[in-house]
Design a protein around this motif. Structure first.
Motif, PDB file in Angstrom:
ATOM      1  N   VAL A 209      28.127  91.634   4.173  1.00 38.40           N
ATOM      2  CA  VAL A 209      28.209  90.311   3.262  1.00 38.40           C
ATOM      3  C   VAL A 209      28.123  89.474   4.298  1.00 38.40           C
ATOM      4  CG1 VAL A 209      29.345  91.193   1.167  1.00 38.40           C
ATOM      5  CG2 VAL A 209      30.608  89.956   3.387  1.00 38.40           C
ATOM      6  N   ARG A 210      27.377  88.191   4.076  1.00 39.33           N
ATOM      7  CA  ARG A 210      27.086  87.029   4.711  1.00 39.33           C
ATOM      8  C   ARG A 210      27.580  85.915   4.141  1.00 39.33           C
ATOM      9  NH1 ARG A 210      22.736  90.457   5.450  1.00 39.33           N
ATOM     10  NH2 ARG A 210      21.658  89.140   3.886  1.00 39.33           N
ATOM     11  N   GLY A 211      28.370  84.918   4.773  1.00 41.76           N
ATOM     12  CA  GLY A 211      28.852  83.624   4.194  1.00 41.76           C
ATOM     13  C   GLY A 211      29.106  82.819   4.923  1.00 41.76           C
ATOM     14  N   ARG A 212      29.991  81.697   4.340  1.00 37.39           N
ATOM     15  CA  ARG A 212      30.540  80.796   5.277  1.00 37.39           C
ATOM     16  C   ARG A 212      31.950  80.691   5.065  1.00 37.39           C
ATOM     17  NH1 ARG A 212      29.330  74.782   2.992  1.00 37.39           N
ATOM     18  NH2 ARG A 212      29.882  75.058   0.766  1.00 37.39           N
ATOM     19  N   ALA A 213      32.661  80.060   5.944  1.00 31.18           N
ATOM     20  CA  ALA A 213      34.203  79.837   5.837  1.00 31.18           C
ATOM     21  C   ALA A 213      34.539  78.577   6.413  1.00 31.18           C
ATOM     22  CB  ALA A 213      34.799  81.195   6.488  1.00 31.18           C
ATOM     23  N   GLU A 214      35.653  78.092   6.036  1.00 30.08           N
ATOM     24  CA  GLU A 214      36.345  76.952   6.729  1.00 30.08           C
ATOM     25  C   GLU A 214      36.725  77.378   7.812  1.00 30.08           C
ATOM     26  OE1 GLU A 214      39.683  75.741   4.213  1.00 30.08           O
ATOM     27  OE2 GLU A 214      38.138  74.816   2.578  1.00 30.08           O
ATOM     28  N   ARG A 215      36.627  76.213   8.824  1.00 27.75           N
ATOM     29  CA  ARG A 215      37.464  76.487  10.166  1.00 27.75           C
ATOM     30  C   ARG A 215      38.653  76.470  10.263  1.00 27.75           C
ATOM     31  NH1 ARG A 215      34.035  75.346  14.462  1.00 27.75           N
ATOM     32  NH2 ARG A 215      35.688  76.515  15.550  1.00 27.75           N
ATOM     33  N   GLY A 216      39.407  77.492  10.628  1.00 28.30           N
ATOM     34  CA  GLY A 216      40.660  77.830  10.478  1.00 28.30           C
ATOM     35  C   GLY A 216      41.110  78.912   9.708  1.00 28.30           C
ATOM     36  N   ARG A 230      31.955  89.550  12.288  1.00 28.52           N
ATOM     37  CA  ARG A 230      31.182  88.748  13.167  1.00 28.52           C
ATOM     38  C   ARG A 230      31.116  87.321  12.930  1.00 28.52           C
ATOM     39  NH1 ARG A 230      29.184  93.356  12.212  1.00 28.52           N
ATOM     40  NH2 ARG A 230      27.626  92.509  10.409  1.00 28.52           N
ATOM     41  N   LEU A 231      31.831  86.353  13.606  1.00 31.43           N
ATOM     42  CA  LEU A 231      31.925  84.879  13.545  1.00 31.43           C
ATOM     43  C   LEU A 231      30.559  84.341  14.040  1.00 31.43           C
ATOM     44  CD1 LEU A 231      35.574  84.327  14.122  1.00 31.43           C
ATOM     45  CD2 LEU A 231      34.558  84.813  11.806  1.00 31.43           C
ATOM     46  N   GLY A 232      30.097  83.377  13.152  1.00 27.27           N
ATOM     47  CA  GLY A 232      28.825  82.780  13.705  1.00 27.27           C
ATOM     48  C   GLY A 232      28.864  81.547  14.148  1.00 27.27           C
ATOM     49  N   ARG A 233      27.823  80.532  13.972  1.00 28.67           N
ATOM     50  CA  ARG A 233      27.747  79.375  14.490  1.00 28.67           C
ATOM     51  C   ARG A 233      28.445  78.234  13.489  1.00 28.67           C
ATOM     52  NH1 ARG A 233      23.513  80.256  11.207  1.00 28.67           N
ATOM     53  NH2 ARG A 233      22.675  78.542   9.802  1.00 28.67           N
ATOM     54  N   PRO A 234      29.093  77.203  14.288  1.00 29.95           N
ATOM     55  CA  PRO A 234      29.620  76.379  13.159  1.00 29.95           C
ATOM     56  C   PRO A 234      28.674  75.407  12.233  1.00 29.95           C
ATOM     57  CG  PRO A 234      29.478  75.451  15.543  1.00 29.95           C
ATOM     58  CD  PRO A 234      28.915  76.841  15.548  1.00 29.95           C
ATOM     59  N   LEU A 235      29.087  75.005  11.314  1.00 29.98           N
ATOM     60  CA  LEU A 235      28.269  74.162  10.381  1.00 29.98           C
ATOM     61  C   LEU A 235      28.975  73.012  10.130  1.00 29.98           C
ATOM     62  CD1 LEU A 235      27.670  77.029   7.650  1.00 29.98           C
ATOM     63  CD2 LEU A 235      26.188  76.495   9.517  1.00 29.98           C
ATOM     64  N   ALA A 236      28.164  72.075   9.193  1.00 33.24           N
ATOM     65  CA  ALA A 236      28.714  70.800   9.212  1.00 33.24           C
ATOM     66  C   ALA A 236      30.041  70.812   8.279  1.00 33.24           C
ATOM     67  CB  ALA A 236      27.686  69.596   8.447  1.00 33.24           C
ATOM     68  N   HIS A 237      30.806  69.814   8.456  1.00 35.83           N
ATOM     69  CA  HIS A 237      31.830  69.529   7.490  1.00 35.83           C
ATOM     70  C   HIS A 237      32.975  70.545   7.529  1.00 35.83           C
ATOM     71  CE1 HIS A 237      29.415  66.486   5.643  1.00 35.83           C
ATOM     72  NE2 HIS A 237      28.444  67.425   5.317  1.00 35.83           N
ATOM     73  N   GLY A 238      33.087  71.126   8.933  1.00 39.65           N
ATOM     74  CA  GLY A 238      34.325  72.010   9.365  1.00 39.65           C
ATOM     75  C   GLY A 238      33.894  73.439   8.774  1.00 39.65           C
ATOM     76  N   TRP A 239      32.753  73.898   8.514  1.00 36.00           N
ATOM     77  CA  TRP A 239      32.357  75.202   8.103  1.00 36.00           C
ATOM     78  C   TRP A 239      31.755  76.002   9.413  1.00 36.00           C
ATOM     79  CZ3 TRP A 239      33.528  77.316   3.002  1.00 36.00           C
ATOM     80  CH2 TRP A 239      33.766  76.455   2.127  1.00 36.00           C
TER      81      TRP A 239
END
Length: 295
Positions: A209-216, A230-239
């Protein structure tokens, strides 16, 4: 049988005083790698065997001691049939576990079945399913990261392709049948464990699965998917982006459901749909009661 080889290796040590892996391999018609593994297994079992380095080295009994194979202790005999401690076996990657799971209530019964070579009726609980029973031929025990597994054949003749591994913490009952267990011809516990563990690892990575998660949320994700995240690149708004592997999209969605709105699955569609169904079921069960209709 591997135990026969180990006893033969021990007798060879006693007869010659010192042997090399090459000599054992030639005498017992096995590969040098197998001979070395058997010598290491004897040492691991607590038998006073040790390697000597340098020119003229090899393996010898400590102080020239002699050990009567017929008079081996129960613990020593047991270790001849168990994988833990055999170099390279306990480190097969991808069989995650937790420490201190070895003391399961059925461990001793399964050890006896392995040593005695007897079939058992095994009660076993699958993840998320009810327990069932089956007749198995216990062949050995293995440990990975503190988690114990039974290696057994489920085939009537114990033939190739019928080998399985059972996690001891999911065993619900062990009942000896009184019938002898059948060991596949040429069976080697260490080799079988590596193959079975590798197959199990492949099943745990059948879907992604691929997704986005809150930092933390990194710690929670790593706990859910040890070695499969596998953690990926940072996104806007702390994701941030992430990928996780598991046996199926549905199983992955169920694991991630506990993180609530801290994660969003982006793909595949099957995982998103399953998570939506879970959310609807939970909302229907735990949501506020519907307001009564007016008059």
């Amino acid at each position: 049988m591997r135990a026969d080889r180990l006893v033969a290796t021990l007798l060879l040590l006693q007869a010659r005083g010192r042997v090399t892996a090459t000599e054992v391999a030639a005498e017992l018609a096995v590969s040098e790698r197998t001979a070395r593994r058997d010598l290491e297994a004897l040492a691991t079992a607590g038998i006073p065997v040790y390697p000597q380095r340098g020119r003229g080295g090899g393996w010898a009994l400590v102080g020239g001691a002699r050990t009567d194979p017929v008079g081996l202790t129960v613990g020593e005999i047991r270790e001849l049939f168990l994988v833990p401690g055999v170099p390279g076996v306990a480190d097969v990657p991808g069989v995650p576990g937790v420490p201190d799971e070895g003391a399961t209530p059925h461990l001793r019964a399964l050890e006896r079945a392995v040593v005695d070579g007897s079939q058992v009726r095994l009660g076993y609980e699958r993840p998320g399913g009810a327990a069932d029973e089956r007749i198995v031929h216990p062949l050995g025990l293995a440990t990975k990261a503190g988690v114990r597994y039974l290696v057994a054949s489920t085939g009537a003749a114990g033939g190739p392709g019928a080998l399985r591994i059972f996690r001891l913490s999911r065993v619900t009952s062990v009942e000896p049948t009184g019938d002898p267990a059948v060991r596949p011809e040429g069976f080697d516990l260490a080799v079988a464990w590596r193959s079975l563990a590798s197959t199990a690892e492949e099943r745990t990575r059948a879907a992604t699965v691929r997704g986005r998660a809150e930092r933390g949320a990194e710690a929670a994700l790593r706990a859910l998917f040890p070695g499969r995240l596998r953690l990926g690149r940072p996104l806007a708004h702390g994701w941030m982006t992430f990928e996780a592997d598991g046996p199926s999209p549905q199983a992955l969605a169920a694991q991630l459901a506990g993180l609530g709105a801290r994660i969003e699955i982006l793909a595949p569609r099957e995982a998103r749909d399953h998570l939506a169904r879970l959310a609807a079921e939970l909302a229907a069960l735990y949501g506020p009661p519907a307001a009564p209709r007016a008059g």
